[in-house]
Scaffold this motif. Structure first.
Motif, PDB file in Angstrom:
ATOM      1  N   UNK A  34      14.462  44.411 -49.100  1.00 18.70           N
ATOM      2  CA  UNK A  34      15.716  43.797 -49.541  1.00 18.70           C
ATOM      3  C   UNK A  34      16.116  42.600 -48.691  1.00 18.70           C
ATOM      4  N   UNK A  35      15.340  42.297 -47.666  1.00 14.92           N
ATOM      5  CA  UNK A  35      15.712  41.277 -46.695  1.00 14.92           C
ATOM      6  C   UNK A  35      14.727  40.121 -46.683  1.00 14.92           C
ATOM      7  N   UNK A  36      15.191  38.974 -46.207  1.00 12.65           N
ATOM      8  CA  UNK A  36      14.349  37.786 -46.085  1.00 12.65           C
ATOM      9  C   UNK A  36      13.484  37.907 -44.831  1.00 12.65           C
ATOM     10  N   UNK A  37      12.193  37.619 -44.962  1.00  8.97           N
ATOM     11  CA  UNK A  37      11.293  37.667 -43.812  1.00  8.97           C
ATOM     12  C   UNK A  37      11.581  36.519 -42.850  1.00  8.97           C
ATOM     13  N   UNK A  38      11.458  36.799 -41.575  1.00  8.44           N
ATOM     14  CA  UNK A  38      11.550  35.781 -40.534  1.00  8.44           C
ATOM     15  C   UNK A  38      10.138  35.238 -40.344  1.00  8.44           C
ATOM     16  N   UNK A  39       9.856  34.081 -40.921  1.00  6.05           N
ATOM     17  CA  UNK A  39       8.495  33.543 -40.913  1.00  6.05           C
ATOM     18  C   UNK A  39       8.027  33.114 -39.525  1.00  6.05           C
ATOM     19  N   UNK A  40       8.955  32.911 -38.600  1.00  2.00           N
ATOM     20  CA  UNK A  40       8.581  32.552 -37.228  1.00  2.00           C
ATOM     21  C   UNK A  40       8.214  33.766 -36.387  1.00  2.00           C
ATOM     22  N   UNK A  55       6.452  37.290 -37.277  1.00  2.00           N
ATOM     23  CA  UNK A  55       5.866  38.247 -38.223  1.00  2.00           C
ATOM     24  C   UNK A  55       6.349  39.681 -37.948  1.00  2.00           C
ATOM     25  N   UNK A  56       6.711  40.379 -39.024  1.00  2.00           N
ATOM     26  CA  UNK A  56       7.197  41.752 -38.903  1.00  2.00           C
ATOM     27  C   UNK A  56       8.696  41.850 -38.627  1.00  2.00           C
ATOM     28  N   UNK A 109      11.404  48.530 -38.360  1.00  2.00           N
ATOM     29  CA  UNK A 109      11.206  49.870 -37.824  1.00  2.00           C
ATOM     30  C   UNK A 109      11.759  50.087 -36.427  1.00  2.00           C
ATOM     31  N   UNK A 110      12.493  49.116 -35.897  1.00  2.00           N
ATOM     32  CA  UNK A 110      13.066  49.242 -34.549  1.00  2.00           C
ATOM     33  C   UNK A 110      14.533  48.825 -34.584  1.00  2.00           C
TER      34      UNK A 110
END
Length: 68
Positions: free
Chosen positions: A5-11, A13-14, A59-60
């Motif tokens: 549901x969230x936008x990935x932080x491309x800078x 990864x994960x 996951x953290x």
């Protein structure tokens, strides 16, 4: 909250962008939310907490505050 549901932080990864609710004294991660309204509601329900936009490691409860 699932990361889908969230936008990935491309800078980073994960990691994903979202709204964090954080309690103080003792500091504890209350949750990651897709909307500011949801994070605010969670924060307001817990005295001594705040909410802010951040990049969060999947996951953290690791986060980096982000200016919007």
């Amino acid at each position: 909250m699932t990361e889908s549901n969230l936008k990935q932080d491309t800078e980073n990864p994960g990691w994903f962008f979202g709204w964090v609710a954080l309690a103080h004294s003792p500091e504890r991660f209350l949750g990651l939310f897709a909307t500011e309204a949801d994070a605010r509601a969670e924060s307001e329900s817990k005295p001594g907490s705040e909410y802010f936009y951040a990049s969060v490691e999947a996951g953290t409860d690791n986060y980096i505050r982000v200016d919007r």
